[in-house]
Write an enzyme that holds these catalytic residues in place. Structure first.
Site, PDB file in Angstrom:
ATOM      1  N   SER A  23       0.915  -1.220  -0.191  1.00 12.98           N
ATOM      2  CA  SER A  23      -0.002   0.116  -0.188  1.00 12.98           C
ATOM      3  C   SER A  23       0.915   1.399  -0.070  1.00 12.98           C
ATOM      4  CB  SER A  23      -1.140  -0.028   1.204  1.00 12.98           C
ATOM      5  OG  SER A  23      -1.927  -0.904   1.031  1.00 12.98           O
ATOM      6  N   HIS A  46      -6.915  -9.798   3.995  1.00 12.22           N
ATOM      7  CA  HIS A  46      -5.827 -10.433   4.682  1.00 12.22           C
ATOM      8  C   HIS A  46      -6.094 -11.512   5.577  1.00 12.22           C
ATOM      9  CE1 HIS A  46      -2.362  -8.244   3.342  1.00 12.22           C
ATOM     10  NE2 HIS A  46      -2.915  -7.019   3.611  1.00 12.22           N
TER      11      HIS A  46
END
Ligand code: MG
Ligand code: ZN
Length: 350
Positions: A72, A246
């Site tokens: 990210s 995740h």
């Protein structure tokens, strides 16, 4: 008849030109980890998504400078500066040189700027729009750079990083802006020129438990920033779509997509009324290799899902755009094109 045809053609031309105009304001919505399956699951659960109000759709490639699969930090840097960097790096080129980001370009133009997120403000996505740091793990250094920045609206979590005994940054923030530390204080903010909300010690909980919704943060940010006659740039992040990905937690993943979509709705409501605002909705990458395997459109349920693994993937992510400047985002674009185009719009806006 001829007159009617002329009027129709004129109306068509105005509509087409409107989409080619340079926007005065830009609102960038980032669904962290929001691939096409995540959006599809949100649509099945919600029926109709606010994102569907956008006439322009596209696909975005997300790889970073050193990896097919981005993190990210590198993805936020690509979106905010138009340059690919190494995974983990925030606002710095692969050679370590600082990259000017869209917020800094907007400030140079006299525009107001802001970020509104449901994670710590020091986390990779918001930090990637503000700071220049070699590693996303340096929360204290990141908090210092955020506190020293000229960003006008800072809404999210991460109070602990601004309140460290050896390096307190909160007084610095309080000196230059109104700071809300609770949901009550947030709702009393009014419309100061600059405001921060540090609503959680680190990260907020999942959507259902959040005292202030991302939609509320977005609405307040727009209220504050739209007071600037020179225009504004706002980045809004649905931060936790990624975290549920995740964890291979489809239930929270879908709830986070729906929550993010509510915030998108408030951005589009403003843009529709305002007429000078470009809204872009996209993701930084896909997370989990998520797939929908069973459910019911009629009953708005997703019963069976699959994940390839617990990390990011390199799949292209969807993009939706609305308003002046939106048409250039149609087709397949690289994440750096989003950053470059936003910067070009800001540099050429009146
Ligand atoms: Mg993020
Ligand atoms: Zn992630």
């Amino acid at each position: 008849m001829k007159k009617l045809l002329t009027i129709c053609l004129l109306a068509f031309a105005i509509t087409v030109c409107a989409e080619d105009r340079v926007p005065k304001n830009i609102i960038l919505f980032i669904g962290d980890g929001m691939g096409l399956s995540q959006v599809t699951a949100g649509k099945v659960a919600k029926g109709k998504l606010e994102m569907e109000r956008c006439p322009v759709t596209g696909l975005v490639t997300t790889w970073s400078d050193d990896s097919l699969v981005t993190d990210s930090a590198a993805a936020a840097t690509a979106l905010s500066t138009g340059v690919k960097t190494r995974n983990g790096s925030l606002g710095l080129a692969p050679d370590g040189k600082p990259l000017k980001n869209v917020i800094e370009y907007a400030e140079e133009k006299g525009k107001s700027t802001g970020v509104a997120v449901v994670c710590s403000l020091t986390h990779a996505t918001p930090a990637g729009f503000i700071v220049h740091v070699l590693s996303r793990k340096l929360d204290s250094e990141i908090a210092g750079q955020i506190a020293a920045s000229d960003v006008d609206v800072l809404f999210g979590g991460g109070l602990n990083y601004f309140n460290m005994t050896n390096n307190p940054r909160l007084p610095e923030l309080q000196k230059k802006m109104t700071v809300a530390l609770t949901a009550g204080e947030f709702r009393q903010l009014g419309t100061p020129e600059k405001a921060a909300a540090l609503l959680y010690p680190v990260h907020p909980p999942y959507a259902a438990e959040r005292a202030v919704s991302l939609r509320e943060l977005t609405e307040k940010a727009i209220q504050i920033l739209s007071q600037d006659k020179d225009g504004f740039f706002l980045m809004v992040e649905g931060s936790q779509i990624d975290w549920a990905g995740h964890k291979n937690d489809a239930t929270n993943l879908i709830a986070e997509v729906v929550d993010f979509d509510h915030a998108v709705g408030s951005g589009l409501d403003f843009a529709e009324k305002n007429g000078e605002t470009l809204v872009i909705i996209t993701a930084d990458h896909e997370t989990g290799g998520f797939a929908l395997l069973g459910g019911s459109v009629e009953h708005k349920t997703v019963d069976k899902t699959g994940f390839v693994h617990g990390n990011h993937t390199a799949s292209m992510v969807p993009l939706f755009a609305y308003g002046p400047g939106s048409t250039v985002f149609s087709g397949i674009r690289d994440n750096t094109d989003i950053g470059k185009t936003m910067i070009r719009f800001i540099q050429t806006s009146e």
